[in-house]
Enzyme design. Structure first.
Site, PDB file in Angstrom:
ATOM      1  CB  SER A  33      -0.908   0.026   1.226  1.00  0.00           C
ATOM      2  OG  SER A  33      -1.684  -1.137   1.280  1.00  0.00           O
TER       3      SER A  33
HETATM    4  N1  SAH Z   1      -0.308  -5.519   3.929  1.00  0.00           N
HETATM    5  C1  SAH Z   1       0.517  -5.755   2.770  1.00  0.00           C
HETATM    6  C2  SAH Z   1      -0.156  -5.387   1.456  1.00  0.00           C
HETATM    7  C3  SAH Z   1      -1.336  -6.184   1.217  1.00  0.00           C
HETATM    8  S1  SAH Z   1      -1.813  -6.506  -0.429  1.00  0.00           S
HETATM    9  C4  SAH Z   1       1.837  -5.044   2.871  1.00  0.00           C
HETATM   10  O1  SAH Z   1       2.069  -4.298   3.834  1.00  0.00           O
HETATM   11  O2  SAH Z   1       2.670  -5.262   1.988  1.00  0.00           O
HETATM   12  C5  SAH Z   1      -3.068  -7.675   0.009  1.00  0.00           C
HETATM   13  C6  SAH Z   1      -2.556  -9.038   0.345  1.00  0.00           C
HETATM   14  O3  SAH Z   1      -3.659  -9.802   0.813  1.00  0.00           O
HETATM   15  C7  SAH Z   1      -1.980  -9.779  -0.844  1.00  0.00           C
HETATM   16  O4  SAH Z   1      -0.688 -10.214  -0.574  1.00  0.00           O
HETATM   17  C8  SAH Z   1      -2.954 -10.949  -1.018  1.00  0.00           C
HETATM   18  O5  SAH Z   1      -2.349 -12.116  -1.509  1.00  0.00           O
HETATM   19  C9  SAH Z   1      -3.483 -11.127   0.392  1.00  0.00           C
HETATM   20  N2  SAH Z   1      -4.763 -11.837   0.523  1.00  0.00           N
HETATM   21  C10 SAH Z   1      -5.843 -11.791  -0.306  1.00  0.00           C
HETATM   22  N3  SAH Z   1      -6.841 -12.558   0.179  1.00  0.00           N
HETATM   23  C11 SAH Z   1      -6.389 -13.102   1.344  1.00  0.00           C
HETATM   24  C12 SAH Z   1      -6.955 -13.988   2.313  1.00  0.00           C
HETATM   25  N4  SAH Z   1      -8.190 -14.491   2.173  1.00  0.00           N
HETATM   26  N5  SAH Z   1      -6.205 -14.340   3.376  1.00  0.00           N
HETATM   27  C13 SAH Z   1      -4.942 -13.857   3.527  1.00  0.00           C
HETATM   28  N6  SAH Z   1      -4.352 -13.025   2.651  1.00  0.00           N
HETATM   29  C14 SAH Z   1      -5.064 -12.641   1.575  1.00  0.00           C
END
Ligand code: SAH
Length: 234
Positions: free
Chosen positions: A85
């Protein structure tokens, strides 16, 4: 050159430069600028959040090819169609959940591990779940190398939360869905705060803040945001 001089010259060339002066993080000033111009300038004022944003080396959470852009005002790709993000969004979500010593946190969507590290600078323990196995593995290794021993990582579907470690004072979901998963609401501690982007994952979402008091949940709709979709394991 006399042999002894030659030898000395070679030694001087090969000793690491860090021996002669204190090595400084080359991105420290970029990080400081990021905090003042992108975060403080937009109204984030929680001192603990600002301290954490000044400390976590964001350039080590992005692919090497993006290191120079790590402190710019935008999200960046981290592979597997996912993104880290924008700095101000991380800071805003962190401030919203009121992190403090003595609290525990659950994050759904580890991604690069950056948001988890920011929280881990403030709270006691961060539990974080990632659904892309490669990202889960990379983030776990990165957090370990950087010394974030108070972050517990797991590969899996975060929809169901992590009941063994709950209830949580803080829950941050960093992927979007059209509703807040009931298991996460259930795992929110009394007095706890949950923040998640909710809306159409393909278009626009709003950050929703849930607070739980004496078992009663209150919901507040905040800023429009854009996050990658929350996936489900079949
Ligand atoms: N918080 C992260 C950015 C998140 S991007 C950072 O600081 O870099 C969103 C992430 O959520 C992605 O890596 C994606 O693979 C994950 N994601 C999507 N659905 C999910 C789920 N059901 N459980 C766990 N992770 C999930």
């Amino acid at each position: 050159m006399v042999p002894i001089m030659k030898l000395l010259f070679i030694i001087l060339l090969t000793v690491p430069r860090g021996i002669f002066y204190q090595q400084k993080d080359p991105y420290e000033s970029a990080r400081e600028r990021m905090v003042s111009s992108q975060i403080v300038a937009r109204g984030i004022s929680d001192q603990e959040t600002l301290r954490a944003m000044r400390k976590v080396p964001r350039h080590l959470f992005v692919p090497v090819s993006y290191a120079e852009e790590a402190y710019s005002d935008r999200p960046l790709p981290i592979g597997y169609n996912q993104t880290i993000s924008q700095p101000v969004v991380v800071a805003y979500m962190t401030e919203l959940v009121k992190p403090a010593k003595g609290k525990n946190a659950l994050e759904i969507g580890t991604g690069s591990g950056y948001q988890a590290a920011v929280l881990a600078e403030i709270v006691d323990t961060v539990y974080t779940i990632e659904i892309v196995p490669e990202l889960a593995k990379e983030a776990a290794a990165r957090l370990k190398i950087l010394g974030y021993d108070n972050v517990v990582t797991k590969y899996g579907d975060g929809y169901k939360g992590w009941p063994e470690h709950g209830p949580f004072d803080i829950i941050i979901v960093t992927a979007a869905a059209d509703h807040i998963p009931q298991p996460l609401k259930d795992q929110l501690a009394d007095g706890g705060r949950l923040v998640m982007p909710v809306g159409n994952p393909a278009t626009v979402q709003y950050l929703i803040l849930l607070t739980k008091k004496k078992g009663k949940i209150t919901e507040q709709q905040l800023e429009p945001v854009w996050f990658v979709p929350l996936k489900r394991l079949k």
